[in-house]
Design an enzyme around this catalytic site. Structure first.
Site, PDB file in Angstrom:
ATOM      1  N   TYR A 129      -0.899  -0.645 -10.366  1.00 34.98           N
ATOM      2  CA  TYR A 129      -1.412  -1.846  -9.884  1.00 34.98           C
ATOM      3  C   TYR A 129      -2.672  -2.210 -10.100  1.00 34.98           C
ATOM      4  O   TYR A 129      -3.581  -1.565 -10.700  1.00 34.98           O
ATOM      5  CB  TYR A 129      -1.200  -1.917  -8.039  1.00 34.98           C
ATOM      6  CG  TYR A 129      -1.805  -0.497  -7.424  1.00 34.98           C
ATOM      7  CD1 TYR A 129      -3.271  -0.526  -7.020  1.00 34.98           C
ATOM      8  CD2 TYR A 129      -0.779   0.449  -7.232  1.00 34.98           C
ATOM      9  CE1 TYR A 129      -3.650   0.618  -6.375  1.00 34.98           C
ATOM     10  CE2 TYR A 129      -1.434   1.562  -6.644  1.00 34.98           C
ATOM     11  CZ  TYR A 129      -2.673   1.774  -5.957  1.00 34.98           C
ATOM     12  OH  TYR A 129      -3.406   2.883  -5.551  1.00 34.98           O
TER      13      TYR A 129
ATOM     14  N   TYR B 167       0.869  -1.173   0.016  1.00 37.39           N
ATOM     15  CA  TYR B 167      -0.096   0.022   0.022  1.00 37.39           C
ATOM     16  C   TYR B 167       0.938   1.154   0.097  1.00 37.39           C
ATOM     17  O   TYR B 167       2.011   1.408   0.782  1.00 37.39           O
ATOM     18  CB  TYR B 167      -0.999  -0.043   1.129  1.00 37.39           C
ATOM     19  CG  TYR B 167      -1.810  -1.141   1.319  1.00 37.39           C
ATOM     20  CD1 TYR B 167      -3.025  -0.812   0.409  1.00 37.39           C
ATOM     21  CD2 TYR B 167      -1.701  -2.339   1.567  1.00 37.39           C
ATOM     22  CE1 TYR B 167      -3.948  -2.086   0.219  1.00 37.39           C
ATOM     23  CE2 TYR B 167      -2.626  -3.495   1.282  1.00 37.39           C
ATOM     24  CZ  TYR B 167      -3.630  -3.197   0.643  1.00 37.39           C
ATOM     25  OH  TYR B 167      -4.752  -4.260   0.662  1.00 37.39           O
ATOM     26  N   SER B 168       0.479   2.074  -0.838  1.00 36.62           N
ATOM     27  CA  SER B 168       1.261   3.480  -0.783  1.00 36.62           C
ATOM     28  C   SER B 168       1.098   4.130   0.307  1.00 36.62           C
ATOM     29  O   SER B 168      -0.104   4.214   0.730  1.00 36.62           O
ATOM     30  CB  SER B 168       0.851   4.209  -1.944  1.00 36.62           C
ATOM     31  OG  SER B 168       0.838   3.710  -3.251  1.00 36.62           O
TER      32      SER B 168
ATOM     33  N   GLU C 253       4.045   4.076 -10.885  1.00 36.88           N
ATOM     34  CA  GLU C 253       3.547   2.932  -9.766  1.00 36.88           C
ATOM     35  C   GLU C 253       2.332   2.743  -9.942  1.00 36.88           C
ATOM     36  O   GLU C 253       1.193   3.448  -9.429  1.00 36.88           O
ATOM     37  CB  GLU C 253       3.934   3.482  -8.466  1.00 36.88           C
ATOM     38  CG  GLU C 253       3.671   2.224  -7.281  1.00 36.88           C
ATOM     39  CD  GLU C 253       4.302   2.471  -6.021  1.00 36.88           C
ATOM     40  OE1 GLU C 253       5.571   2.198  -6.034  1.00 36.88           O
ATOM     41  OE2 GLU C 253       3.985   3.047  -5.334  1.00 36.88           O
TER      42      GLU C 253
ATOM     43  N   CYS D 289       0.294   7.189 -10.677  1.00 38.36           N
ATOM     44  CA  CYS D 289      -0.135   6.494  -9.589  1.00 38.36           C
ATOM     45  C   CYS D 289      -1.503   5.747  -9.589  1.00 38.36           C
ATOM     46  O   CYS D 289      -2.344   6.897  -9.842  1.00 38.36           O
ATOM     47  CB  CYS D 289       0.386   6.915  -8.285  1.00 38.36           C
ATOM     48  SG  CYS D 289       0.476   5.540  -7.008  1.00 38.36           S
TER      49      CYS D 289
END
Ligand code: FAD
Ligand code: A2P
Length: 380
Positions: free
Chosen positions: A380, A157-158, A378, A338
């Protein structure tokens, strides 16, 4: 007493002292809220305070040319967290995770958001330091369904806070977590037995719960600070906004003696609708306080249409400002992406189309951006 101290410091335009004691924190936040007449400095955004006025929703916000007096900033400690020259990396690994404690879990989207996102504050006691842009791993309790007897796999988790955390004392980390809900493709109904293991665990957790964390991880999204006057173009879908919340707090909210930001931060955010906006209150405050240093553009996919009549996605906003973005990139700006993996093909297509319209080769430009370390992804 601490109320009064905090209030007088704010009104004098000095930095705001925030103690580490929980009761002091609460009273200081209360004082700040009274004085600033909004809640944007509070550690989390209570649901009833989210801006739902439609302001910022239907048009982009462009920075104004009026020079603003600098807004009071929050004092942070311990300042030694700014001394290291290299970021901390993988202090805790999956085989020996750190056991931290949940401080709070707040739903931060409105009732009409298609999905649930929570802001989760975790107390690591100062033992798992990190830099803005890094991630934590979380090991949800229970058995790995694919490896009976083994613990669950770690999920990343960012981190959504600065290294000083939402309490400005270097002891907490905040995550912005979207609950992964499984809908049966035949009935269209939610099947909670197939919901995401870790995101459900996190969104259901309660203050005081213990949580196994690993990390910090990642270098790609670290905020380059060699030039405090640089331009940072930040693109997010959904929870992808997390690292940018950290960057922006460091730039505009915290008094960090060794990082005085004087550049431009431009945030492009793509979410479903007004109720899905994340951290809008604090971003709107930066826009008011730092109009020359902050820009904020939002694509609401289910409320706005793009020029082709389709859903307004974040890449459509990028296209709208492509000339400026390309000029800023040519001048050395950093660009960050992101959030949803699915946004990258659409974004690359848009940038390629724009480059071709400008008579440039996107492939060459991209490889130059990567070579210059201006390109940070980044997803996901
Ligand atoms: P899992 O249990 O791993 O399940 C994944 C998906 O499969 C879910 O959608 C679930 O509904 C579905 N599923 C489960 N069982 C079944 C089944 N039997 N049949 C069909 N489908 C099924 N996420 C955030 O919310 N915020 C962040 O800031 C964030 N940052 C990230 C940063 C990085 C670098 C990376 C790599 C990922 C990040 N993620 C973030 C994603 C996060 O790591 C998890 O992948 C996410 O929370 C889902 O994990 P989970 O355990 O809840 O779901
Ligand atoms: P949508 O779901 O309407 O198709 P949120 O977390 O609020 O759902 O935000 C994620 C945002 O990313 C939504 O607006 C979602 O739109 C949007 N989105 C989904 N797919 C893509 C894509 N391929 N490119 C860009 N944005 C996307």
């Amino acid at each position: 007493m601490s109320h009064l101290m905090a209030l007088s410091q704010v009104s004098l335009g000095a930095t705001v002292s925030v103690g580490s004691d929980a009761s002091l924190r609460r009273s200081v936040f209360k004082a700040q809220n009274v004085n600033f007449s909004d809640k944007s400095w509070a550690p989390v955004l209570p649901l009833d305070l989210k801006t739902k006025s439609g302001r910022l929703r239907n048009k982009s916000v462009v920075c104004m040319s009026v020079q603003q007096a600098s807004a009071p900033k929050v004092a942070v400690s311990p300042l030694e967290l700014d001394n290291a020259t290299e970021p901390p990396l993988n202090i805790y690994k999956p085989k020996e995770p750190y056991t931290a404690t949940i401080v709070s879990v707040e739903r931060i989207v409105g009732p009409k958001a298609p999905g649930e996102t929570c802001h989760i504050v975790i107390d690591h006691g100062g033992n798992v330091p990190y830099w803005e842009g890094q991630s934590y791993g979380v090991i949800p309790p229970g058995e790995n369904p694919k490896k009976p007897g083994a613990p669950n796999n770690v999920r990343l988790y960012s981190i959504a806070s600065t290294r000083y955390g939402d309490y400005f004392d270097g002891k907490t980390t905040s995550l912005c977590v979207r609950r992964a809900v499984y809908y049966d493709p035949e009935t269209g109904k939610e099947d909670p037995s197939k919901n995401g293991v870790c995101s459900n665990y996190l969104c259901n957790s309660k203050p005081g719960d213990k949580i196994k964390i690993t990390g910090p991880a990642g270098k790609i999204m670290l905020l380059p600070e060699d030039n405090p006057n640089a331009t940072h173009i930040m693109i997010a879908t959904g929870t992808g906004v997390a690292p940018y919340r950290g960057y922006l707090r460091r730039m505009f909210m915290e008094a960090v003696p060794t990082f005085k930001f004087g550049g431009l931060a431009w945030l492009f955010l793509g979410v479903a609708n007004t109720d899905s906006l994340l951290y809008d209150e604090e971003f709107s405050k930066y826009l008011k306080d730092y109009p020359d240093n902050f820009r904020y553009d939002i694509a609401l996919s289910r409320e706005h249409k793009n020029k082709r009549g389709g859903k307004m996605y974040v890449q459509d906003k990028i296209e709208e400002y492509s000339d400026e973005i390309f000029k800023l990139l040519d001048g050395g700006a950093h660009i960050y992406f992101c959030g949803l993996k699915g946004m990258m093909p659409g974004i690359q297509e848009t940038l390629k189309r724009v480059a071709e319209e400008r008579g440039e080769s996107w492939e060459e430009k991209l490889s130059q951006l990567k070579k210059n370390k201006q390109w940070h992804v980044e997803v996901y």
